[in-house]
Write an enzyme that holds these catalytic residues in place. Structure first.
Site, PDB file in Angstrom:
ATOM      1  N   VAL A  77     115.453  -0.232  -5.429  1.00  0.00           N
ATOM      2  CA  VAL A  77     114.538  -0.857  -6.379  1.00  0.00           C
ATOM      3  C   VAL A  77     114.241   0.068  -7.558  1.00  0.00           C
ATOM      4  CG1 VAL A  77     112.193  -1.758  -6.682  1.00  0.00           C
ATOM      5  CG2 VAL A  77     113.507  -2.353  -4.635  1.00  0.00           C
ATOM      6  N   GLU A  78     114.066   1.350  -7.289  1.00  0.00           N
ATOM      7  CA  GLU A  78     113.678   2.277  -8.352  1.00  0.00           C
ATOM      8  C   GLU A  78     114.803   2.554  -9.349  1.00  0.00           C
ATOM      9  OE1 GLU A  78     110.917   3.479  -9.299  1.00  0.00           O
ATOM     10  OE2 GLU A  78     109.611   2.887  -7.649  1.00  0.00           O
ATOM     11  N   SER A  79     116.022   2.748  -8.852  1.00  0.00           N
ATOM     12  CA  SER A  79     117.101   3.146  -9.770  1.00  0.00           C
ATOM     13  C   SER A  79     118.447   2.529  -9.419  1.00  0.00           C
ATOM     14  CB  SER A  79     117.233   4.675  -9.786  1.00  0.00           C
ATOM     15  OG  SER A  79     117.618   5.159  -8.506  1.00  0.00           O
ATOM     16  N   TYR A 228     106.591  -5.507  -5.329  1.00  0.00           N
ATOM     17  CA  TYR A 228     107.423  -4.301  -5.207  1.00  0.00           C
ATOM     18  C   TYR A 228     107.504  -3.852  -3.750  1.00  0.00           C
ATOM     19  CZ  TYR A 228     108.367   0.771  -5.502  1.00  0.00           C
ATOM     20  OH  TYR A 228     108.864   2.041  -5.313  1.00  0.00           O
TER      21      TYR A 228
END
Length: 250
Positions: A77-79, A228
């Site tokens: 999800v982050e990168s 998230y």
């Protein structure tokens, strides 16, 4: 030191980025398309990552007590597992945010025709983010001096986050660790990135045996967004339930 500040601010790479302010003011985490991370191709990549780095992930899970599937979900999800780490110089992002409380400097970049109520709300948001960015900018300069980092070489998101786990400077200072024992911390290497993310979650209450709701609360300290946290937990649940390799894994 004054000489460091002068050297950095006179660097030709320094840019004022007022155009990012409208995006920050209209950003709504609850409306972001987190469903994209639950598509088959993304999940297949996550499963391949879990398989390819199984020894490293098991070691970090054993050391920090954080589920390896959750760590994979977080990095997805982050990168996008390191594929998308951001293209902005985080120094420029933070410096631009730090001066955003100056209404005259940024108002021409905001949506036209603001009502008095909207203008008051935007001013309040920008003042708050300006104070936060100033603190983060100071931390970034402290880190550059301590670790010999070039503060203008770090690239990341429009929120000043960088590396595989998308840490802001203050998170780096508090939670980043040297996972591979090479004497330096580099969030653009998987071992340091995974160990640092696990260290962050453990410091915020993650431990074996948490309920799903407790896990969600810990993840929401990383990003204050329920969608998230839910997305990361769904990815982790999928990975635990589907250990086999997809035939269409890239």
């Amino acid at each position: 030191p004054a000489e460091l500040v002068e050297r950095v601010f006179t660097d030709p790479r320094v840019r004022f980025l007022p155009q990012i302010m409208p995006r920050k003011l209209t950003w709504d985490e609850t409306k972001l398309p987190y469903q994209q991370f639950l598509k088959p191709q993304r999940l297949a990549r996550a499963r391949a990552f879990l398989r390819d780095y199984a020894p490293l992930l098991r070691e970090i899970e054993s050391t920090y007590g954080v589920d390896k599937e959750v760590l994979v979900g977080l990095l997805l999800v982050e990168s996008d597992l390191g594929r998308h780490r951001g293209r902005y110089r985080i120094f420029n992002v933070l410096a631009s945010m730090a001066v955003s409380a100056d209404w005259q400097r940024v108002k021409s970049y905001l949506p036209p025709g603001l009502s008095p109520e909207e203008e008051a709300r935007f001013r309040k948001i920008m003042a708050r983010r300006s104070r936060w960015a100033y603190r983060e900018l100071r931390v970034l300069l402290e880190l550059s001096r301590k670790y010999g980092m070039d503060p203008l070489a770090l690239k990341g998101s429009i929120f000043g986050a960088f590396g595989y786990p998308q840490f802001v400077p203050s998170s780096f200072r508090k939670y980043a660790v040297d996972g591979n024992g090479d004497g330096r911390i580099d969030l653009y290497t998987l071992t340091d990135a995974l160990a640092s993310a696990a260290n962050y979650l453990r410091a915020h209450g993650w431990r074996p045996g948490l309920s799903r709701e407790e896990k969600k609360r810990v993840l929401m300290t990383y990003n204050h967004s329920e969608p998230y946290a839910e997305t990361i937990l769904k990815i982790a649940e999928y990975l635990r339930a589907s250990p086999r390799r997809d035939s269409n894994t890239p």
